[in-house]
Scaffold this motif. Structure first.
Motif, short mmCIF file in Angstrom:
data_model
loop_
_atom_site.label_atom_id
_atom_site.label_comp_id
_atom_site.label_asym_id
_atom_site.label_seq_id
_atom_site.Cartn_x
_atom_site.Cartn_y
_atom_site.Cartn_z
N ASP A 129 -3.48 -0.33 2.04
CA ASP A 129 -3.65 -0.78 0.65
C ASP A 129 -5.05 -0.45 0.15
O ASP A 129 -5.87 0.14 0.87
CB ASP A 129 -3.33 -2.27 0.52
N ASN A 130 -5.34 -0.86 -1.06
CA ASN A 130 -6.63 -0.52 -1.69
C ASN A 130 -7.82 -1.19 -1.01
O ASN A 130 -8.97 -0.76 -1.20
CB ASN A 130 -6.61 -0.89 -3.17
N ASP A 131 -7.55 -2.24 -0.25
CA ASP A 131 -8.63 -2.92 0.48
C ASP A 131 -8.77 -2.40 1.91
O ASP A 131 -9.54 -2.96 2.70
CB ASP A 131 -8.37 -4.42 0.50
N GLY A 132 -8.01 -1.36 2.24
CA GLY A 132 -8.11 -0.76 3.57
C GLY A 132 -7.28 -1.45 4.63
O GLY A 132 -7.39 -1.10 5.81
N GLY A 187 0.82 -1.20 0.00
CA GLY A 187 0.00 0.00 0.00
C GLY A 187 0.85 1.24 0.00
O GLY A 187 2.01 1.24 -0.43
N THR A 188 0.30 2.31 0.52
CA THR A 188 1.00 3.58 0.53
C THR A 188 0.52 4.43 1.69
O THR A 188 -0.48 4.10 2.34
CB THR A 188 0.77 4.33 -0.81
N HIS A 248 1.28 1.94 6.09
CA HIS A 248 0.74 2.03 4.74
C HIS A 248 -0.64 1.38 4.74
O HIS A 248 -0.91 0.46 5.53
CB HIS A 248 1.64 1.30 3.74
N ARG A 279 -1.49 7.35 3.12
CA ARG A 279 -2.69 8.04 2.63
C ARG A 279 -3.00 9.24 3.52
O ARG A 279 -3.00 9.13 4.75
CB ARG A 279 -3.88 7.08 2.60
#
Length: 331
Positions: free
Chosen positions: A215-218, A117-118, A213, A120
Protein backbone atom coordinates in the motif's frame (compact mmCIF):
# COMPACT_ATOMS: atom_id res chain seq x y z
CA UNK A 1 -25.64 -39.19 -23.27
CA UNK A 2 -25.23 -41.17 -20.05
CA UNK A 3 -21.55 -40.56 -19.36
CA UNK A 4 -19.98 -37.13 -19.41
CA UNK A 5 -16.94 -36.84 -21.66
CA UNK A 6 -13.72 -36.56 -19.55
CA UNK A 7 -12.48 -33.05 -18.79
CA UNK A 8 -8.95 -32.11 -17.75
CA UNK A 9 -9.89 -28.86 -16.05
CA UNK A 10 -13.11 -26.89 -16.26
CA UNK A 11 -13.81 -23.21 -15.68
CA UNK A 12 -16.65 -22.70 -13.23
CA UNK A 13 -19.32 -20.29 -14.43
CA UNK A 14 -18.91 -16.90 -12.79
CA UNK A 15 -22.67 -16.41 -13.04
CA UNK A 16 -23.38 -19.69 -11.23
CA UNK A 17 -20.83 -18.82 -8.54
CA UNK A 18 -22.52 -15.44 -8.04
CA UNK A 19 -25.99 -16.92 -7.76
CA UNK A 20 -25.34 -20.19 -5.94
CA UNK A 21 -22.16 -19.80 -3.87
CA UNK A 22 -21.72 -16.14 -2.99
CA UNK A 23 -25.06 -15.86 -1.13
CA UNK A 24 -23.50 -18.22 1.42
CA UNK A 25 -21.04 -15.40 2.21
CA UNK A 26 -22.91 -12.21 1.28
CA UNK A 27 -26.60 -11.61 1.98
CA UNK A 28 -26.96 -7.86 2.20
CA UNK A 29 -25.93 -7.10 -1.37
CA UNK A 30 -25.86 -8.68 -4.80
CA UNK A 31 -22.20 -9.50 -5.37
CA UNK A 32 -20.59 -9.56 -8.78
CA UNK A 33 -18.14 -12.28 -9.83
CA UNK A 34 -15.57 -12.03 -12.62
CA UNK A 35 -12.91 -14.55 -13.64
CA UNK A 36 -9.59 -12.85 -12.88
CA UNK A 37 -6.86 -15.45 -13.44
CA UNK A 38 -6.92 -18.96 -14.84
CA UNK A 39 -3.98 -20.86 -13.43
CA UNK A 40 -3.13 -23.78 -11.20
CA UNK A 41 -6.26 -22.72 -9.35
CA UNK A 42 -8.81 -20.30 -10.78
CA UNK A 43 -9.20 -16.86 -9.24
CA UNK A 44 -12.31 -14.69 -9.36
CA UNK A 45 -12.71 -11.06 -8.33
CA UNK A 46 -15.77 -10.49 -6.14
CA UNK A 47 -17.33 -7.09 -5.53
CA UNK A 48 -19.89 -6.75 -2.76
CA UNK A 49 -21.08 -3.77 -0.75
CA UNK A 50 -18.35 -1.50 -2.06
CA UNK A 51 -15.56 -3.95 -1.11
CA UNK A 52 -13.52 -6.42 -3.13
CA UNK A 53 -12.76 -10.04 -2.34
CA UNK A 54 -11.09 -13.00 -4.03
CA UNK A 55 -12.71 -16.36 -4.67
CA UNK A 56 -10.39 -19.26 -5.34
CA UNK A 57 -11.64 -22.39 -7.05
CA UNK A 58 -9.10 -25.07 -6.14
CA UNK A 59 -8.14 -27.47 -8.89
CA UNK A 60 -9.58 -30.98 -8.60
CA UNK A 61 -7.05 -33.32 -6.93
CA UNK A 62 -4.40 -30.59 -6.74
CA UNK A 63 -4.58 -30.26 -2.97
CA UNK A 64 -6.16 -32.59 -0.45
CA UNK A 65 -8.87 -31.32 1.88
CA UNK A 66 -6.31 -31.51 4.70
CA UNK A 67 -3.86 -29.39 2.68
CA UNK A 68 -6.47 -26.71 2.10
CA UNK A 69 -7.65 -26.62 5.71
CA UNK A 70 -4.03 -26.29 6.82
CA UNK A 71 -3.64 -23.27 4.55
CA UNK A 72 -6.80 -21.61 5.85
CA UNK A 73 -5.76 -22.27 9.46
CA UNK A 74 -2.34 -20.75 8.77
CA UNK A 75 -3.81 -17.57 7.29
CA UNK A 76 -6.09 -17.05 10.28
CA UNK A 77 -3.17 -17.63 12.63
CA UNK A 78 -0.90 -15.17 10.78
CA UNK A 79 -3.62 -12.53 10.78
CA UNK A 80 -3.96 -12.99 14.53
CA UNK A 81 -0.21 -12.45 14.86
CA UNK A 82 -0.44 -9.12 13.04
CA UNK A 83 1.13 -10.36 9.81
CA UNK A 84 -0.25 -8.80 6.64
CA UNK A 85 -2.02 -11.63 4.82
CA UNK A 86 -5.19 -12.12 2.80
CA UNK A 87 -7.50 -14.05 5.14
CA UNK A 88 -10.34 -16.51 4.45
CA UNK A 89 -13.90 -15.30 4.85
CA UNK A 90 -16.36 -17.48 6.74
CA UNK A 91 -19.76 -18.36 5.36
CA UNK A 92 -22.86 -17.59 7.38
CA UNK A 93 -22.74 -21.14 8.77
CA UNK A 94 -19.15 -20.44 9.98
CA UNK A 95 -17.63 -22.81 7.43
CA UNK A 96 -14.70 -21.57 5.33
CA UNK A 97 -15.02 -23.94 2.39
CA UNK A 98 -17.69 -24.64 -0.19
CA UNK A 99 -17.68 -27.65 -2.50
CA UNK A 100 -19.12 -28.08 -5.99
CA UNK A 101 -19.23 -30.99 -8.40
CA UNK A 102 -17.44 -29.97 -11.61
CA UNK A 103 -17.18 -32.15 -14.74
CA UNK A 104 -13.74 -33.41 -13.64
CA UNK A 105 -14.81 -34.03 -10.03
CA UNK A 106 -15.23 -32.20 -6.73
CA UNK A 107 -13.69 -28.75 -6.37
CA UNK A 108 -13.32 -26.70 -3.20
CA UNK A 109 -14.00 -22.97 -3.07
CA UNK A 110 -12.80 -20.35 -0.60
CA UNK A 111 -13.32 -16.60 -0.40
CA UNK A 112 -10.52 -14.32 0.82
CA UNK A 113 -10.15 -10.67 1.76
CA UNK A 114 -8.59 -8.56 -0.98
CA UNK A 115 -5.00 -7.57 -0.18
CA UNK A 116 -4.85 -3.77 0.20
CA UNK A 117 -2.56 -1.85 -2.10
CA UNK A 118 -1.34 -3.10 -5.42
CA UNK A 119 1.48 -4.97 -7.09
CA UNK A 120 4.46 -2.64 -7.47
CA UNK A 121 7.34 -3.06 -9.91
CA UNK A 122 10.61 -3.93 -8.22
CA UNK A 123 12.78 -1.08 -7.02
CA UNK A 124 15.44 -1.07 -4.30
CA UNK A 125 12.87 0.23 -1.82
CA UNK A 126 10.32 -2.43 -2.74
CA UNK A 127 12.96 -5.18 -2.57
CA UNK A 128 13.90 -4.05 0.94
CA UNK A 129 10.28 -3.91 2.07
CA UNK A 130 9.68 -7.35 0.64
CA UNK A 131 12.78 -8.83 2.27
CA UNK A 132 11.84 -7.50 5.70
CA UNK A 133 8.26 -8.68 5.35
CA UNK A 134 9.36 -12.15 4.21
CA UNK A 135 11.58 -12.51 7.28
CA UNK A 136 8.74 -11.44 9.58
CA UNK A 137 6.48 -13.94 7.86
CA UNK A 138 8.99 -16.74 8.47
CA UNK A 139 9.40 -15.72 12.09
CA UNK A 140 5.65 -15.79 12.69
CA UNK A 141 5.21 -19.15 10.93
CA UNK A 142 7.75 -20.77 13.25
CA UNK A 143 5.16 -21.10 15.99
CA UNK A 144 2.18 -22.24 13.93
CA UNK A 145 0.68 -25.63 14.72
CA UNK A 146 -2.15 -27.39 12.94
CA UNK A 147 -4.03 -30.65 13.23
CA UNK A 148 -4.09 -30.87 9.43
CA UNK A 149 -1.41 -32.53 7.34
CA UNK A 150 0.27 -30.44 4.63
CA UNK A 151 2.50 -31.54 1.75
CA UNK A 152 6.23 -30.96 2.31
CA UNK A 153 8.49 -28.81 0.14
CA UNK A 154 11.19 -31.45 -0.03
CA UNK A 155 13.38 -33.11 -2.66
CA UNK A 156 10.51 -35.26 -3.87
CA UNK A 157 8.30 -32.20 -4.36
CA UNK A 158 10.99 -30.03 -5.99
CA UNK A 159 12.95 -32.54 -8.07
CA UNK A 160 12.02 -36.21 -7.98
CA UNK A 161 8.42 -35.60 -9.08
CA UNK A 162 9.39 -32.99 -11.68
CA UNK A 163 12.29 -34.29 -13.76
CA UNK A 164 10.33 -37.29 -15.16
CA UNK A 165 7.80 -34.88 -16.68
CA UNK A 166 10.52 -32.85 -18.42
CA UNK A 167 12.66 -35.54 -20.01
CA UNK A 168 10.13 -36.91 -22.57
CA UNK A 169 9.58 -33.41 -23.96
CA UNK A 170 13.31 -33.09 -24.64
CA UNK A 171 13.61 -36.22 -26.79
CA UNK A 172 14.42 -34.01 -29.77
CA UNK A 173 17.13 -32.24 -27.74
CA UNK A 174 19.22 -35.15 -26.40
CA UNK A 175 22.02 -32.95 -25.09
CA UNK A 176 19.56 -30.88 -23.04
CA UNK A 177 17.74 -34.02 -21.97
CA UNK A 178 20.99 -35.39 -20.57
CA UNK A 179 21.74 -32.03 -18.91
CA UNK A 180 18.38 -31.95 -17.10
CA UNK A 181 18.81 -35.53 -15.93
CA UNK A 182 22.32 -34.81 -14.67
CA UNK A 183 21.58 -31.54 -12.92
CA UNK A 184 18.50 -33.04 -11.30
CA UNK A 185 20.61 -35.88 -9.91
CA UNK A 186 23.37 -33.44 -8.88
CA UNK A 187 20.96 -31.16 -7.01
CA UNK A 188 19.34 -34.05 -5.19
CA UNK A 189 22.73 -35.27 -4.01
CA UNK A 190 23.97 -31.85 -2.94
CA UNK A 191 20.82 -30.70 -1.15
CA UNK A 192 20.43 -34.06 0.56
CA UNK A 193 24.04 -33.76 1.75
CA UNK A 194 23.44 -30.23 3.08
CA UNK A 195 19.99 -30.81 4.56
CA UNK A 196 21.09 -31.86 8.10
CA UNK A 197 22.69 -28.42 8.48
CA UNK A 198 19.79 -26.44 7.00
CA UNK A 199 16.97 -24.83 8.96
CA UNK A 200 13.57 -26.44 8.47
CA UNK A 201 10.25 -24.73 8.98
CA UNK A 202 7.02 -23.57 7.41
CA UNK A 203 7.43 -21.76 4.09
CA UNK A 204 5.19 -19.71 1.81
CA UNK A 205 6.55 -21.68 -1.14
CA UNK A 206 6.19 -18.95 -3.76
CA UNK A 207 7.78 -15.73 -2.51
CA UNK A 208 8.57 -14.50 -6.01
CA UNK A 209 7.72 -10.82 -5.43
CA UNK A 210 4.36 -11.06 -7.18
CA UNK A 211 2.30 -12.69 -4.42
CA UNK A 212 1.90 -9.56 -2.36
CA UNK A 213 0.41 -6.09 -2.56
CA UNK A 214 2.06 -3.00 -1.09
CA UNK A 215 0.00 0.00 0.00
CA UNK A 216 0.95 3.67 -0.04
CA UNK A 217 2.42 3.39 3.45
CA UNK A 218 4.72 0.56 2.40
CA UNK A 219 2.79 -2.18 4.20
CA UNK A 220 3.15 -5.59 2.58
CA UNK A 221 0.21 -8.00 2.42
CA UNK A 222 0.93 -11.55 1.26
CA UNK A 223 -1.51 -13.79 -0.57
CA UNK A 224 -1.63 -17.05 -2.56
CA UNK A 225 -0.37 -19.52 0.04
CA UNK A 226 -1.30 -22.45 -2.21
CA UNK A 227 2.34 -23.63 -2.25
CA UNK A 228 2.89 -23.30 1.50
CA UNK A 229 4.22 -26.19 3.51
CA UNK A 230 7.03 -27.41 5.74
CA UNK A 231 10.35 -26.96 3.97
CA UNK A 232 13.62 -25.09 3.96
CA UNK A 233 13.24 -21.32 4.60
CA UNK A 234 16.40 -20.88 2.52
CA UNK A 235 14.36 -22.16 -0.43
CA UNK A 236 11.77 -19.45 0.19
CA UNK A 237 14.56 -16.85 0.19
CA UNK A 238 16.07 -18.36 -2.97
CA UNK A 239 12.79 -17.95 -4.85
CA UNK A 240 13.32 -14.18 -4.91
CA UNK A 241 16.82 -14.68 -6.36
CA UNK A 242 15.27 -16.96 -8.97
CA UNK A 243 12.59 -14.38 -9.82
CA UNK A 244 15.06 -11.60 -10.72
CA UNK A 245 17.37 -13.81 -12.80
CA UNK A 246 15.18 -13.31 -15.85
CA UNK A 247 15.69 -9.54 -15.79
CA UNK A 248 17.52 -8.22 -18.88
CA UNK A 249 19.94 -6.11 -16.84
CA UNK A 250 22.02 -8.47 -14.70
CA UNK A 251 23.53 -5.64 -12.64
CA UNK A 252 20.05 -4.41 -11.68
CA UNK A 253 19.00 -7.95 -10.77
CA UNK A 254 22.04 -8.42 -8.53
CA UNK A 255 21.40 -5.09 -6.79
CA UNK A 256 17.76 -5.95 -6.11
CA UNK A 257 18.72 -9.39 -4.81
CA UNK A 258 21.31 -7.89 -2.44
CA UNK A 259 18.82 -5.29 -1.20
CA UNK A 260 16.29 -8.05 -0.54
CA UNK A 261 18.82 -10.33 1.16
CA UNK A 262 20.25 -7.59 3.39
CA UNK A 263 16.77 -6.52 4.44
CA UNK A 264 15.75 -10.11 5.18
CA UNK A 265 18.86 -10.70 7.29
CA UNK A 266 18.35 -7.47 9.20
CA UNK A 267 15.21 -9.12 10.58
CA UNK A 268 16.21 -12.79 10.57
CA UNK A 269 19.86 -13.68 9.85
CA UNK A 270 20.51 -16.76 7.74
CA UNK A 271 23.01 -19.38 8.81
CA UNK A 272 26.14 -19.92 6.74
CA UNK A 273 24.71 -23.27 5.59
CA UNK A 274 21.43 -21.67 4.50
CA UNK A 275 23.29 -18.99 2.54
CA UNK A 276 25.44 -21.61 0.83
CA UNK A 277 22.36 -23.56 -0.19
CA UNK A 278 20.64 -20.68 -1.99
CA UNK A 279 22.09 -21.26 -5.50
CA UNK A 280 21.13 -24.93 -5.30
CA UNK A 281 17.57 -23.97 -4.36
CA UNK A 282 17.45 -21.44 -7.20
CA UNK A 283 18.22 -24.28 -9.63
CA UNK A 284 15.74 -26.60 -7.91
CA UNK A 285 13.07 -23.92 -8.22
CA UNK A 286 13.66 -23.69 -11.95
CA UNK A 287 13.33 -27.45 -12.39
CA UNK A 288 10.20 -27.43 -10.23
CA UNK A 289 8.59 -24.81 -12.46
CA UNK A 290 9.53 -26.45 -15.76
CA UNK A 291 8.33 -29.80 -14.44
CA UNK A 292 5.03 -28.24 -13.38
CA UNK A 293 4.54 -26.75 -16.85
CA UNK A 294 5.32 -30.08 -18.50
CA UNK A 295 3.03 -32.01 -16.15
CA UNK A 296 0.08 -29.78 -17.03
CA UNK A 297 0.79 -29.41 -20.74
CA UNK A 298 -2.45 -31.22 -21.56
CA UNK A 299 -4.24 -28.16 -20.22
CA UNK A 300 -1.76 -25.30 -20.65
CA UNK A 301 -0.90 -26.64 -24.14
CA UNK A 302 2.16 -28.35 -25.54
CA UNK A 303 2.44 -25.48 -28.01
CA UNK A 304 3.85 -23.30 -25.23
CA UNK A 305 6.58 -25.85 -24.53
CA UNK A 306 8.48 -25.05 -27.71
CA UNK A 307 12.20 -24.64 -28.30
CA UNK A 308 12.08 -20.96 -27.31
CA UNK A 309 10.57 -21.97 -23.96
CA UNK A 310 13.28 -24.55 -23.24
CA UNK A 311 16.03 -22.22 -24.49
CA UNK A 312 14.93 -19.62 -21.95
CA UNK A 313 14.32 -21.97 -19.03
CA UNK A 314 17.44 -24.08 -19.44
CA UNK A 315 19.64 -21.03 -19.94
CA UNK A 316 19.15 -20.08 -16.29
CA UNK A 317 20.26 -23.54 -15.19
CA UNK A 318 23.26 -23.48 -17.51
CA UNK A 319 24.28 -20.05 -16.24
CA UNK A 320 24.07 -21.28 -12.65
CA UNK A 321 26.34 -24.24 -13.44
CA UNK A 322 28.98 -21.91 -14.89
CA UNK A 323 28.54 -19.23 -12.24
CA UNK A 324 28.84 -21.70 -9.35
CA UNK A 325 31.45 -23.89 -11.10
CA UNK A 326 29.41 -27.01 -10.44
CA UNK A 327 30.95 -30.20 -11.77
CA UNK A 328 28.08 -31.77 -13.71
CA UNK A 329 29.54 -34.28 -16.12
CA UNK A 330 31.42 -31.82 -18.31
CA UNK A 331 28.99 -28.91 -18.24
Amino acid sequence: MENMFPVTHSILSQHALASEILPLYFRESTPSCRLLVRGMNDTYLIRSGGSEYILRAYRHNHRSLSDILHELDLLQYLHGQGVGVSTPLARYDSQFLSEVLAPEGNRYLAVFTYAPGTFRPLTSEIARSYGQAAARLHRAMKFFESNYHRHHINLKYLLEDRVPWILPLLNHRPKDQLFVSQIGHFLQQQIDKMSPSLNWGLCHGDLNGGNCHIDNDGRVTFFDFDCEGPGWPAYDVAVFNWSVRDMPDRSVALKLWQEYLDAYQSEMPLSAADTTAIPYFVAARQIWLVGLHCEHADEWTYGNLNDAYFDRRLRILQELVKEQKWDIMGW
